[in-house]
Design a protein around this motif. Structure first.
Motif, mmCIF file in Angstrom:
data_model
loop_
_atom_site.group_PDB
_atom_site.id
_atom_site.type_symbol
_atom_site.label_atom_id
_atom_site.label_comp_id
_atom_site.label_asym_id
_atom_site.label_seq_id
_atom_site.Cartn_x
_atom_site.Cartn_y
_atom_site.Cartn_z
ATOM 1 N N GLY A 199 41.897 3.725 128.669
ATOM 2 C CA GLY A 199 40.704 4.564 128.705
ATOM 3 C C GLY A 199 39.677 4.086 127.704
ATOM 4 O O GLY A 199 40.012 3.323 126.810
ATOM 5 N N PRO A 200 38.419 4.488 127.809
ATOM 6 C CA PRO A 200 37.954 5.640 128.594
ATOM 7 C C PRO A 200 37.721 5.344 130.066
ATOM 8 O O PRO A 200 37.538 4.225 130.463
ATOM 9 C CB PRO A 200 36.619 5.966 127.934
ATOM 10 C CG PRO A 200 36.093 4.655 127.465
ATOM 11 C CD PRO A 200 37.318 3.863 127.044
ATOM 12 N N GLY A 201 37.734 6.395 130.855
ATOM 13 C CA GLY A 201 37.388 6.316 132.256
ATOM 14 C C GLY A 201 36.517 7.509 132.570
ATOM 15 O O GLY A 201 35.878 8.084 131.678
ATOM 16 N N ALA A 202 36.487 7.848 133.839
ATOM 17 C CA ALA A 202 35.827 9.089 134.248
ATOM 18 C C ALA A 202 36.337 9.427 135.642
ATOM 19 O O ALA A 202 36.706 8.522 136.407
ATOM 20 C CB ALA A 202 34.311 8.959 134.254
ATOM 21 N N GLY A 203 36.357 10.713 135.960
ATOM 22 C CA GLY A 203 36.878 11.144 137.263
ATOM 23 C C GLY A 203 35.946 12.099 137.977
ATOM 24 O O GLY A 203 36.335 13.227 138.289
ATOM 25 N N PRO A 204 34.696 11.687 138.252
ATOM 26 C CA PRO A 204 33.772 12.604 138.932
ATOM 27 C C PRO A 204 34.329 13.105 140.259
ATOM 28 O O PRO A 204 35.146 12.433 140.895
ATOM 29 C CB PRO A 204 32.522 11.747 139.191
ATOM 30 C CG PRO A 204 32.834 10.369 138.787
ATOM 31 C CD PRO A 204 34.119 10.358 138.027
ATOM 32 N N ILE A 205 33.895 14.298 140.649
ATOM 33 C CA ILE A 205 34.360 14.890 141.894
ATOM 34 C C ILE A 205 33.203 15.108 142.864
ATOM 35 O O ILE A 205 32.100 15.473 142.465
ATOM 36 C CB ILE A 205 35.078 16.232 141.648
ATOM 37 C CG1 ILE A 205 34.264 17.115 140.693
ATOM 38 C CG2 ILE A 205 36.481 16.016 141.125
ATOM 39 C CD1 ILE A 205 34.890 18.476 140.465
ATOM 40 N N GLU B 186 24.217 11.002 143.520
ATOM 41 C CA GLU B 186 23.795 10.749 144.904
ATOM 42 C C GLU B 186 24.546 9.561 145.500
ATOM 43 O O GLU B 186 24.954 9.592 146.667
ATOM 44 C CB GLU B 186 22.281 10.467 144.950
ATOM 45 C CG GLU B 186 21.427 11.663 144.601
ATOM 46 C CD GLU B 186 21.548 12.769 145.630
ATOM 47 O OE1 GLU B 186 21.110 12.563 146.778
ATOM 48 O OE2 GLU B 186 22.093 13.838 145.280
ATOM 49 N N SER B 187 24.727 8.527 144.702
ATOM 50 C CA SER B 187 25.436 7.335 145.189
ATOM 51 C C SER B 187 26.875 7.662 145.533
ATOM 52 O O SER B 187 27.389 7.247 146.568
ATOM 53 C CB SER B 187 25.417 6.230 144.135
ATOM 54 O OG SER B 187 24.101 5.875 143.806
ATOM 55 N N LEU B 188 27.538 8.402 144.647
ATOM 56 C CA LEU B 188 28.928 8.755 144.901
ATOM 57 C C LEU B 188 29.044 9.685 146.106
ATOM 58 O O LEU B 188 29.980 9.600 146.893
ATOM 59 C CB LEU B 188 29.560 9.397 143.659
ATOM 60 C CG LEU B 188 29.719 8.471 142.448
ATOM 61 C CD1 LEU B 188 30.255 9.237 141.248
ATOM 62 C CD2 LEU B 188 30.618 7.285 142.768
ATOM 63 N N ALA B 189 28.069 10.571 146.259
ATOM 64 C CA ALA B 189 28.059 11.470 147.415
ATOM 65 C C ALA B 189 27.990 10.656 148.699
ATOM 66 O O ALA B 189 28.693 10.927 149.675
ATOM 67 C CB ALA B 189 26.877 12.431 147.329
#
Lengths: 128, 498, 455
Positions: free
Chosen positions: B284-290, B124-127
């Motif tokens: 890394g590590p990272g993350a790449g949410p869409i 929700e925050s990223l949205a």
């Protein structure tokens, strides 16, 4: 590394490749300028025998540590011989780009294309 | 052996038969020979030749190794498009809570409600930050997000009965963009950059057609410049039926000030290891949410974290939704890099909306200030800015005059900076700018830090004016000096012979 | 100022003056007005550090983790004991906070650690070349498929055993949409890949054959025998393996595999609800130039000192762009470091002993559980650390009852293996004591008895 040189008996393509024509066959390679821009060549994988090459198109790649360069065919034809020695000693492309650094030998399919190539003088002029 | 030679011994070279660190639990169960349990032809003969070292030596070895690294906690790290901002230690503390750290990914959702709720809240925050309503946290890095976005694009077009073959990206795009394009089965077509540093609209118009599946952009771009034509660009690509993809590497410039969704992007990936403070870990590590628009939502990866209302006024229940008939499927196992989500969520909670907006604002302020300082004096002469306008969170200088006038290349400047205790900026990228230096200070640097960097650049240039060879042979004070990369690549030695 | 920024009003005034603007609004003016937010996004406000901690702790408290429940869940990620030195070292600033080692002169720590990791993974898998890691297990399978297309000059068919982790098979299917490649799945016979079906499926169009050992149902596969079909048709043999079993099981490199890969979590990494972990990826010498990901290589500096660099970078996206062997940039370096330290801690003898311990405890569990009323072994294939059972009662009900006793009894097979709707996958680690295994047997027995469908 040797100083800049552009042998007069060769023909040159604007994308920094040379051709040495011997009757129906021609030998291709990259020019002094090309190897100097690339830096030390670390890897060269020759194309397979029998591959068709087309003038102005790429037929293989030369790799330095930080870059990969397409090698452009100055003329069209079929590959009849490749320089196997480059697999173990790709640095020959830097050290002797017109001699031991030759890349492929081709049976020409359209010898008239040679008219489009540049003389050593014209190529040097292009380099500016 | 010299101290230097001793310092580079590998863990294998510190090994001595009989030494060990681990004491394992007693079996407590019968211990027949393995051949009685598993057919002999499936068993290993010689065990792997792992080192034999006791604990004190292991600790000493890796501690010593660590000191041969420069790191962000120690000094300025202005790598363009990497957003090397401070990594809060609070985030490490909360990520280590056993409820997060020792939670098995296959734990039933009803017994992992805290984890699923947190993921949902992060979504929700990223949205909200991206201005796009639907988020998947599954991709493990920016590149993974890019691939996801392109596969979503493919599914989107296929669903409409269309087959498109090309993806457009500017010549300034990060290398991962074209690499992802090929992995997704598309052909990359480069779009030129105009003299203002934005997408060349004429070139774009010429290249947009109904073969184009998608246009990949980052905004601001890798030159640190916001493309003011973005609305028109979005309209163009959408009119042609394509999707618009946002590479979130530069989100740090606009968080809380502008949203990619509002700019017209259909799909955005966010690098949690850039804008959201996840430590880089040396790679890394990272993350790449869409985050995606409504029309792309049906194709999101499976499973998706969803929230349902609890029955009888009880607390909401969170779940993993596998019933997604149009989903592109999985991109990886389980739910994604949850440990990274914890850290990023903690960061968002720590900053809040105002804090995120202030972070972006300060990032842009710091970048413009450093750009202004480097426009003065020697730096201004030898390292002119590539595009003379206000930048956003990063800017690009060209070392071309320095090379021409002083014989010192951007590479040499970078190596000399190492002696001054700075990590160099990104070099030789974007390809558009000759002898490029891409500088992104981020918001967590003090003004003094920026001043010190500018002073170091000036000092190096002053030195180069008199003694260019000094930079060309640099560095001098680092654990090793320039390394023979030709040898490493011609005759690769990628493991220790044992 | 936020907690992490330092620009005081005085700093700001000086900086704005140097830039030559009145306010930062002028810097943001390059964003067209309609796109500039009037107000900050609708997010919860900034909290104190203590407040954030409390909130995250409250969320954590609502998870039933392995400290609150005895965990027999596996399916690729396992509740192993990670020694304290792993945290101590990976939390060091010098390993935690730097970027990818593009400037090798100041990254020798990270690069040497990669080199050591590569050496260890090469030793474990029996293949000479290892990269520095990929994201995790299932996507590494897809990466191998991408490699195989190039290596076989464009073949686009994959033959995949049903024993491969369902997440790996699903991920491969997702990526194959982009690869324009087809997958043919080969079924299992009594837990292991059906050799006849495999041989039939592989032909001259097959780019690669994918096996997993132990497979998802815990069965150890005869990779060497199964791999013959791949070799015969010039297809690559790709084997996914559980790294913790490589101390006792024959490694893929000795079984004719071209690529060995898998989920690295068991080595040095926490469960973390599924990530971050890492994928390991090892291959034959012939494939070195097609390998995805970072590879550290040894060399010398100008003064002859030994050092390490990122080698063969022309494979990678930052140089090769659209022709790169992979699009990966940020990987999982810190997680690979954790694995390196864990493996150093286990050491040559400890790693083998741990493998033996797993096999023996699993054998014990197998015997105990098979003897429970209403519980049967799902297959008769040899196992190493995980076993599949068949229950005479609905699996989800049994799991609930076991959970009431503080036990996560295992992974239900039904969703991904509909043919094993009554199946349960039980995983063993060195933390699962004999007493806990006995308790599991009791709990399963009681649960099945209570929930058995009466005929």
């Amino acid at each position: 590394m040797a100083d800049a040189s552009y042998p007069e008996q060769l023909l040159y393509h604007p994308d920094h490749d040379w051709a040495e024509i011997d009757g129906a066959l021609a030998t291709f390679g990259i020019t002094w300028y090309a190897q100097d821009s690339l830096g030390e060549v670390v890897f060269y994988e020759p194309p397979e025998l029998g591959t068709t090459v087309s003038k102005d198109s790429s037929y293989s790649e030369v790799e330095s540590v930080k870059a990969v360069s397409d090698v452009i065919a100055p003329l069209s034809g079929e590959i009849v011989e490749v320089n196997e020695a480059l697999a173990d000693a790709p640095e020959k492309i830097n050290e002797d780009p017109y001699g031991e650094g030759w890349l492929v030998k081709v049976r020409l399919s359209a010898p008239a294309e040679a008219e489009d190539l540049l003389s050593a003088a014209d190529y040097v002029a292009l380099l500016g | 052996m010299s101290r230097q030679e001793e310092a580079v011994l590998t863990i294998f070279e510190r090994s001595k038969p009989g030494r060990r660190a681990a004491v394992l639990p007693e079996a407590e169960v019968p211990e027949p020979p393995l051949e009685e349990l598993i057919p002999a032809n499936l068993l290993r003969g010689e065990p792997p030749r792992l080192p034999e070292v006791a604990e004190p030596e292991i600790v000493r070895h890796y501690n010593r190794l660590s000191r041969r690294n420069f790191d962000l906690d120690t000094g300025f790290y202005p790598l363009g498009s990497c957003t090397m901002k401070h990594n809060p230690r609070l985030n490490e503390r909360v990520a280590a809570l056993p409820g997060h750290a020792r939670l098995h990914p296959a734990q039933e959702p009803k017994r992992a409600q805290g984890a699923l709720e947190m993921m949902w809240l992060l979504q929700e925050s990223l949205a909200e930050i991206c201005g796009l309503p639907h988020v998947s946290l599954q991709p493990s890095a920016g590149s993974h997000g890019e691939l996801a976005g392109l596969l979503l694009t493919r599914a989107f077009h296929a669903d409409r009965g269309e087959e498109r073959t090309k993806v457009l990206a500017p010549d300034t795009s990060h290398g991962t963009n074209p690499a992802s394009v090929t992995m997704a089965g598309y052909e990359i077509v480069k779009v030129e950059t105009d003299e203002r540093g934005g997408v060349d609209m004429d070139d774009l118009r010429a290249k947009v057609d109904d073969e184009v599946a998608c246009l990949m952009l980052t905004n601001p771009n890798t030159l640190g410049l916001f493309d003011e034509n973005i609305a028109e660009i979005a309209a163009l690509i959408h009119a042609a039926g394509g999707t618009l993809y946002y590479d979130g590497a530069n989100l740090n410039a606009v968080m809380g000030h502008s949203r990619p969704g509002d700019m017209g992007f259909d799909i955005v990936h966010v690098n949690l290891h850039k804008s959201f403070s996840q430590p880089h870990g040396g790679g890394g590590p990272g993350a790449g949410p869409i985050a995606v628009s409504e029309r792309i939502e049906p194709f999101l990866p499976r499973p998706h974290v969803v929230r349902g209302e609890g029955g009888n006024g009880s607390r909401a229940a969170y779940d993993l939704d596998f019933e997604r008939p149009k989903s592109i499927g999985r991109l990886r196992g389980f739910q994604g890099n949850f440990g990274v989500f914890v850290r990023s969520y903690a960061y968002i909670l720590s900053l809040g909306a105002d804090g995120l907006a202030e972070a972006s604002e300060t990032a842009v302020l710091n970048a413009n200030y450093l750009k202004a300082r480097l426009a003065e004096g020697r730096a201004g002469r030898h390292l002119p800015v590539a595009f003379d306008r206000h930048c956003m969170h990063e800017f690009v200088l060209s070392g071309k005059p320095m090379k021409k006038e002083l014989g010192v290349a951007t590479l040499d400047l970078a190596k000399r900076l190492l002696d001054f205790g700075f990590h160099p900026p990104t070099v030789y990228f974007p390809l558009l700018v000759e002898e490029a230096l891409m500088i992104e200070p981020t918001e967590t640097e003090t003004k003094e830090s920026l001043d010190a960097f500018a002073a170091a650049i000036d000092q190096i240039l002053a030195e180069a004016e008199e003694h260019p060879e000094k930079a060309k042979q640099a560095p001098y004070t680092t654990p090793v000096r320039r390394l023979d990369e030709v040898k490493a690549t011609r005759r690769p030695v990628v493991r220790q012979p044992l | 100022m936020t907690r992490y920024t330092s620009a005081t009003p005085e700093d700001r005034a000086e900086m704005l003056a140097a830039i030559g603007v009145e306010s930062t609004a002028e810097l943001f003016a390059q964003i067209p007005a309609p796109l500039r937010l009037e107000e900050p996004p609708a997010l919860p406000g900034g909290m104190s550090e203590a407040g954030v901690y409390e909130r995250l702790a409250e969320l954590a408290a609502r998870n039933v983790d392995c400290e609150r429940q005895v965990c027999f869940l596996g399916a690729g990620m396992y509740d192993h004991y990670v020694p304290a030195i792993v945290d101590a070292i990976t939390q060091r600033s010098e390993f935690l906070t730097p970027y990818t080692p593009y400037q090798p002169e100041i990254s020798q720590g990270g690069l040497q650690a990669m080199f050591e990791f590569q050496t260890m993974m090469s030793e474990l898998t029996g293949l000479p070349v290892s990269n520095a890691g990929l994201y995790e297990g299932p996507s590494s399978v897809a990466s191998a498929a991408y490699l195989a297309i190039g290596a076989t000059k464009g073949r686009r068919r994959f033959v995949v055993s049903r024993g491969l982790h369902p997440h790996s098979r699903e991920t491969l299917a997702t990526y194959c949409e982009g690869f324009d490649a087809a997958i043919e799945e080969v079924g299992l016979d009594d837990g292991a890949t059906d050799p006849g079906a495999l041989a039939t499926a592989v032909d001259g169009e097959t780019a690669a054959v994918f096996l997993q050992s132990p497979n998802f149902l815990g069965a150890i596969e005869d990779v060497e025998a199964l791999g013959a079909a791949a070799r015969e048709h010039g297809a690559l043999l790709v084997v996914a393996v559980d790294p913790m079993t490589l101390g006792v099981l024959k490694p893929p490199g000795e079984c004719g595999a071209d690529i060995a890969l898998g989920e690295g979590q068991p080595l040095g990494n926490r469960l973390d609800f599924g990530g971050p972990s890492f994928g390991f990826f090892c291959g034959s010498e012939a494939l070195i130039r097609r390998m995805p990901g970072r590879i550290a290589g040894e060399t010398d500096d100008v003064d002859g000192r030994r050092g390490f660099v990122l080698a063969l970078q022309t494979r990678e996206q930052h140089i090769r762009r659209e022709k790169a062997t992979h699009n990966i940039c940020t990987a999982q370096a810190l997680n690979a470091l954790a694995a390196t330290i864990h493996l150093a801690w286990l050491g040559r003898e400890g790693f083998r002993e741990l493998g033996e311990l797993l096999v023996r405890r699993t054998a014990y569990a197998r015997e105990r559980l098979a003897a429970v009323e209403g519980v049967e072994l799902l297959h008769g294939a040899p196992v190493a650390r995980e076993l599949a059972l068949r229950l005479a009662a609905p699996v989800d009900r049994v799991l609930d009852r076991c959970a009431e006793r503080g036990i996560a009894a295992g992974y239900p097979l039904g969703r991904e293996y509909p043919e094993h709707e009554d199946g349960l996958l039980v995983a063993i680690t060195e933390r699962r004591t004999k007493a806990q295994i006995d308790a599991l047997a009791d709990a399963l027995g009681a649960a099945v008895a209570a929930e058995a469908v009466t005929v």
